[in-house]
Design an enzyme around this catalytic site. Structure first.
Site, PDB file in Angstrom:
ATOM      1  N   GLY A  41       5.591 -18.604 -51.444  1.00  0.00           N
ATOM      2  CA  GLY A  41       5.412 -18.032 -52.768  1.00  0.00           C
ATOM      3  C   GLY A  41       6.411 -18.485 -53.803  1.00  0.00           C
ATOM      4  O   GLY A  41       6.440 -17.957 -54.917  1.00  0.00           O
ATOM      5  N   CYS A  69     -20.771 -22.952 -69.016  1.00  0.00           N
ATOM      6  CA  CYS A  69     -21.476 -21.936 -69.800  1.00  0.00           C
ATOM      7  C   CYS A  69     -20.826 -20.569 -69.593  1.00  0.00           C
ATOM      8  O   CYS A  69     -21.446 -19.628 -69.096  1.00  0.00           O
ATOM      9  CB  CYS A  69     -22.942 -21.906 -69.395  1.00  0.00           C
ATOM     10  SG  CYS A  69     -23.981 -20.997 -70.552  1.00  0.00           S
TER      11      CYS A  69
END
Length: 475
Positions: A275, A397
């Site tokens: 991380g 879209c």
């Protein structure tokens, strides 16, 4: 009244984003180490952006091989060295979920890293790369019986147990294959990483692991099976984390349970996950890996001394910190659109320039998923035009199909310009989709003035071949 975007920062820009003195400048913290401008043009690995675009088309992922290999070596050296200095040892896994291909798996293995995988597909890639199975760790909150069986049959180094139910599944597979399978137990330390909620993985209300309070019972169940070998605890507190405080606190909590488990038998390892964050914008300030490693090592050593226990082998799973900055994505601008946006109650407006490119959320879903910020520069030329606020939009879209929410580019950015978005090596290709039936881009490795395809891009024919109604599809 329209705001003059040439005179000051555009009021539509986020507070952290400053107007650059030079909208062509490449912030050194964002790009791979071989990136530079030559005669105004962006060059990576000795290959110009224009040459890459002409040869492979856009959008296209570019991976700087030298940068990736160097960071793998440096991350491993920092972690291993820090623990050696406190009298311990460390084990480093490359987190394959960040980006995994056969070639990248080989780079990581050659740098001395193990690899963690979290699906049958990632396991297949690592094996195809020739990585020894004993150097692999297998993650996942819902591994299938077939995945578990294959991992055990290959002799995988460790399976990370994510639930109590999985203990029996792994034990049965190991007994069936006549193996003693090494396992880690994933637990939630309760430490919340300072990151997006979907990226923080150590809080209790989520799908991964079990609570610390349940660890002793789960470890006892693991030890009750002759076909299982208990390595120790595993915890991952999140992704894109700056600073060592979260890791230090998580380690302290895990060590308390680790000490309790020693009463029931050996606990040779402690896995603190990964991380470690990187910079995506000019204001991001990630902690250097050397500093993180030293702080974590000192914390673990002090904790073990206080508890009167030996130092375990401490394992880590960095991914983004290795491959993130090694990657960039090239796009071609298709259209530009100046949109007046009100920013005052009296109706005062400013202009936000939308620059639409030939990719989008199908090749980088992170902004849509996490609100992730990115940066952008014109790659094919330099310009003396004043900086203008831009938003880089994709072709899909969806109104949320944005690649770069806000940055400044020269005001003469125009259709046909080649644009580069840095730090796309992690979680871009691996999260890519075929939304709107758009093919996933190729991944190109560059090094010493040469380029080569390491993952082929998809064509429309590739997409059609998966459609069973297509006349040319395989039966």
């Amino acid at each position: 009244m329209a705001f003059d975007t040439h005179a000051a920062a555009n009021p539509l820009a986020p507070e952290w984003l400053a107007v650059p003195g030079d909208a062509n400048a490449l912030h050194p913290g964002l790009w791979s180490r071989t990136v530079e401008r030559r005669d105004g043009e962006l060059v990576v690995g000795g290959v110009s952006a224009a040459e890459l675009a002409a040869r492979y088309g856009t959008p296209v992922y570019i991976v700087d091989e030298v940068d990736a290999r160097e960071r793998a070596t440096e991350v491993r050296s920092a972690l291993v060295g820090a623990f050696e200095r406190v009298g311990g040892s460390a084990k480093v896994y490359y987190a394959g979920k960040a980006f995994l291909s056969i070639e990248v798996a080989r780079w990581m293995s050659e740098a001395g890293l193990n690899i963690d995988v979290c699906s049958g597909g990632e396991l297949a890639v690592a094996v195809a790369a020739g990585v020894a199975p004993e150097r692999l760790g297998f993650h996942g909150n819902n591994k299938s019986l077939a995945e578990i069986d294959r991992a055990v049959s290959l002799g995988i180094g460790a399976i990370i147990i994510d639930s109590v139910q999985e203990i029996e599944r792994v034990a049965e597979a190991a007994a069936r294959h006549g193996r003693v399978q090494s396992v880690r137990l994933r637990v939630n330390s309760g430490v919340h990483a300072h990151t997006h909620a979907f990226l923080a993985t150590a809080h209790e209300d989520q799908k991964f692991g079990i609570g610390l309070a349940a660890a002793a019972d789960a470890a006892a169940r693991i030890r009750s099976h002759a076909s299982l070998n208990f390595l120790g605890l595993h915890c991952h507190i999140g992704s894109q984390i700056f600073g060592a405080d979260g890791f230090a606190e998580s380690a302290a909590r895990l060590l308390a349970v680790h000490t309790e488990l020693l009463a029931g038998g050996p606990v040779p390892e402690l896995n603190l996950g990964g991380g470690f964050g990187i910079a995506y914008t000019s204001v991001d300030d990630p902690t250097p890996i050397e500093e993180l490693a030293e702080t974590i090592a000192q914390t673990v050593a002090a904790g073990c001394a206080e508890l009167g226990i030996p130092l375990p082998v401490v394992a880590f799973e960095p991914g983004r910190a290795i491959i993130g900055r090694a990657g960039l994505t090239l796009y071609t601008a298709g259209t530009t659109k100046d949109v007046p946006v009100a920013f005052q109650d009296d109706g005062e407006t400013a202009i936000r320039r939308y620059v639409s490119v030939d990719g989008g959320m199908s090749d980088n879903a992170r902004l849509a998923l996490y609100g992730a910020d990115y940066s952008v520069r014109i790659a094919g030329r330099q310009s003396v035009a004043p900086a203008e606020l831009v938003r880089i939009a994709g072709k899909h879209c969806e109104s949320g199909d944005i690649v770069v929410d806000a940055d400044y580019l020269p005001g003469d950015v125009a259709p046909g310009d080649l644009l580069a978005v840095p730090a796309t090596g992690a979680y871009c290709w691996s999260l890519a989709s075929n939304y709107n039936h758009v093919g996933r881009p190729a991944v190109i490795a560059v090094r010493d003035g040469a380029s080569r395809v390491i993952v082929r891009g998809e064509t429309e024919h590739d997409l059609l071949m998966r459609d069973a109604a297509y006349e040319g599809a395989d039966a």
